[in-house]
Write an enzyme that holds these catalytic residues in place. Structure first.
Site: not given
Ligand SMILES: NC(=O)c1ccc[n+]([C@@H]2O[C@H](COP(=O)([O-])OP(=O)(O)OC[C@H]3O[C@@H](n4cnc5c(N)ncnc54)[C@H](OP(=O)(O)O)[C@@H]3O)[C@@H](O)[C@H]2O)c1
Length: 272
Positions: A143, A156
């Site tokens: 990120s 984070y």
């Molecule tokens: N969204 C943004 O703007 C953004 C920007 C930069 C980086 N990121 C990174 O991108 C990645 C995905 O983010 P997102 O925005 O797509 O998040 P999200 O919509 O909250 O999805 C997170 C996913 O991870 C799973 N998860 C969470 N904790 C887990 C665990 N302990 N074991 C297995 N699965 C787990 C969740 O399912 P369950 O809850 O069912 O486990 C879900 O499928 C993350 O690493 C985040 O830091 C996101």
């Protein structure tokens, strides 16, 4: 540069029941990659698996928590039992939080640090013997919050900054093995309505819409991941905001800190 033909490969995408992970899974599946989906919530995972397979793609859901090593071993074992091999691991699962160090409960820091750091080390460790056999790829979802410690996102930012250290170590450790290591420093994504974060009390809240920033569509982010695997790239920073942030904090750190402090104070004053 060597290019990977993705057709017929087997990929695990951690945290792929929704959000960026789900988009990556779909983008890879469209390239005829066999996809293993993962997440903690079994029902949500099954629902996503049904949705993706109804488009004619090959997906196999494996429930598990990336922060638990035995779950990661199970994830890899069941993948290899099902498909006989493993070519790609995408360490995508992650938790986000919001709250200052002073006001946030210790449990929030523990959860975020545990999931976002150990939750990428554990699947990688379990997958390495198989990735070495296939000259595979291990990819991390970084990120732009990992470029500098952001106010209200300390744990984070720390967890995402640590991914840089992990990929640096791993890349050197794997030199000569044929395994490709990559990291994508993702900027603000177009979050779907089910995107959540942990507030300072550890409660799950829906992420507010960030209108002030241009947010990248999930599909665009996913396509960058796919291209990075095909071209076996090391580091990618997809958004203009990410590229600017990276340059600003590296070459103009005092100015960047001043800018962040000003923004933080203005936002704090607006909240009251
Ligand atoms: N969204 C943004 O703007 C953004 C920007 C930069 C980086 N990121 C990174 O991108 C990645 C995905 O983010 P997102 O925005 O797509 O998040 P999200 O919509 O909250 O999805 C997170 C996913 O991870 C799973 N998860 C969470 N904790 C887990 C665990 N302990 N074991 C297995 N699965 C787990 C969740 O399912 P369950 O809850 O069912 O486990 C879900 O499928 C993350 O690493 C985040 O830091 C996101």
């Amino acid at each position: 540069m060597k290019r990977t033909d993705l057709e017929g490969k087997v990929a695990i995408v951690t945290g792929s029941s929704k959000g960026i992970g789900k988009a990556i899974a779909i983008a890879l599946a469209a390239k005829k990659v066999k996809i293993v989906l993962n997440g903690r919530d079994a029902e949500k995972l099954e629902q996503t698996a049904r949705e993706i397979s109804s488009s004619g793609y090959e997906v196999f859901p494996i429930q598990g928590d990336v922060g638990i090593y035995s779950d990661c071993e199970k994830l890899i074992k069941q993948t290899v039992e099902k498909y006989g091999t493993l070519d790609i691991l995408i360490n995508n699962a992650g938790l986000s939080m919001e709250g200052s160090i002073g006001n946030t409960s210790p449990e929030v820091f523990e959860k975020v640090i545990h999931t976002n750091i150990l939750g990428v080390i554990y699947p990688t460790k379990a997958a390495l013997p198989y990735l070495m056999k296939t000259n595979g790829s291990v990819i991390f979802t970084g990120s732009i919050a990992g470029f500098m410690g952001l106010p209200n996102y300390s744990a984070y930012s720390a967890s995402k900054m640590s991914l840089t250290a992990i990929v640096q170590s791993l890349k050197i450790e794997l030199e000569g093995t044929g395994v490709h290591v990559g990291i994508n420093y993702v900027g603000f994504a177009e979050n779907p309505s089910d995107k959540t974060f942990l507030n300072q009390n550890g409660e799950i809240e829906q992420v507010p819409i960030r209108e002030q920033f241009k947010r990248m569509p999930l599909q665009e982010i996913a396509n960058i991941f796919v291209k990075g695997i095909e071209k076996r790239r090391y580091k990618q920073t997809p958004s203009l905001l990410g590229k600017t942030t990276n340059i600003a904090q590296r070459f103009f750190p005092t100015f960047f800190e001043w800018l962040m402090t000003r923004k933080y104070k203005t936002e704090k004053a607006a909240v009251g």
